[in-house]
Design a protein around this motif. Sequence first.
Motif, PDB file in Angstrom:
ATOM      1  N   THR A  50       0.947  -1.200  -0.058  1.00 18.45           N
ATOM      2  CA  THR A  50      -0.013   0.051   0.051  1.00 18.45           C
ATOM      3  C   THR A  50       0.929   1.322  -0.006  1.00 18.45           C
ATOM      4  OG1 THR A  50      -1.756  -1.267   1.251  1.00 18.45           O
ATOM      5  CG2 THR A  50      -1.806   1.262   1.091  1.00 18.45           C
ATOM      6  N   LEU A  78       0.860   4.033  -2.738  1.00 20.80           N
ATOM      7  CA  LEU A  78       0.779   5.505  -2.262  1.00 20.80           C
ATOM      8  C   LEU A  78       1.568   6.425  -2.848  1.00 20.80           C
ATOM      9  CD1 LEU A  78      -0.707   5.096   1.303  1.00 20.80           C
ATOM     10  CD2 LEU A  78      -1.880   5.866  -0.700  1.00 20.80           C
ATOM     11  N   ASN A  87      -3.715   5.580   4.261  1.00 18.92           N
ATOM     12  CA  ASN A  87      -4.500   5.467   2.925  1.00 18.92           C
ATOM     13  C   ASN A  87      -5.867   6.357   3.041  1.00 18.92           C
ATOM     14  OD1 ASN A  87      -4.888   4.410   0.433  1.00 18.92           O
ATOM     15  ND2 ASN A  87      -5.806   2.440   1.331  1.00 18.92           N
ATOM     16  N   PRO A 119     -10.374   6.065   0.285  1.00 16.57           N
ATOM     17  CA  PRO A 119      -8.883   5.703   0.230  1.00 16.57           C
ATOM     18  C   PRO A 119      -8.387   6.080  -0.862  1.00 16.57           C
ATOM     19  CG  PRO A 119     -10.212   3.936  -0.338  1.00 16.57           C
ATOM     20  CD  PRO A 119     -11.211   5.015   0.064  1.00 16.57           C
ATOM     21  N   GLU A 155      -6.790   0.932  -3.307  1.00 21.78           N
ATOM     22  CA  GLU A 155      -7.314  -0.453  -2.552  1.00 21.78           C
ATOM     23  C   GLU A 155      -6.528  -1.738  -3.320  1.00 21.78           C
ATOM     24  OE1 GLU A 155     -11.444  -0.567  -1.779  1.00 21.78           O
ATOM     25  OE2 GLU A 155     -11.574   1.366  -2.588  1.00 21.78           O
TER      26      GLU A 155
END
Length: 265
Positions: free
Chosen positions: A69, A73, A99, A115, A118
């Motif tokens: 994640t 990001l 997130n 978010p 995902e």
Amino acid sequence: MAFPRPQRRQHESGQAAVEAALCMPLVVFMVLGSLQLFMLLQGRILAQVAVYRAVRAGSLNHGSCEAMTHAALVTMLPTVEHTRTPAQLAAAFEDRKRNYLRVRGSKGTLFTEGPMVEIVRESPDVGWVRSLAGDEDLMFDAPTDSAAEMQRRTLEIRMVAWYYMRIPFADWVMSRMFLAQFHLKNYTNANPLNPAQKESDWWADTDVELGPDDWPGGDLGDRMLRWNAQGHYLFPIQVHAAMRMMTPVKASNFQGGAGCSLHGF
């Protein structure tokens, strides 16, 4: 009937004003819409890079959701914030490392509900990973020619990156077009492609699906409708990647199931 010269000029001037009034909405939409479309394409390219970096981070870190994640990001941050300097990049990541999208829309309202990305791990199977019960290293090092075992040692993920559209007027129109395209809501507003059509009622003839509903945040279409009603126009960019595991999977990284979530949606 021929008009005198002064009267003819006045008549032509009024005709030009009417033509400009009819064409102006279409011209404005074409300019702003083209800009928003190219920004969406840029977001698509970044999402493809992000999912590759995410699957590589997971391959190097035992299938860790946090590692994947965070890698995604960092790649997607330029779509929501200026990241020209290391300090700007660090500040943008600090605000969103759990997130949260956190972006200010064209109307100045701050959007924090959704978010940024995902991730769902399609391989290895969650049940198989949990069944290893501490034998992950042994299973990883054991030689095999089995196609099933090779599949289990491959990290395969799919990801959705939520792209926030912020070009005024274009975001509103394109969002409603996307909802109609996905058969989520009829397009019942003025048609920008036909200024004379003040009100329309259509959706696309093609049956376009948004894909699976097992994302950590739930159904994509339901959230698009809810956020659209709030004046936030988001588009889910879906991408996919796979890579051979370079480290053995850890059962502790799969306790939450196949979906990766760093905060409660």
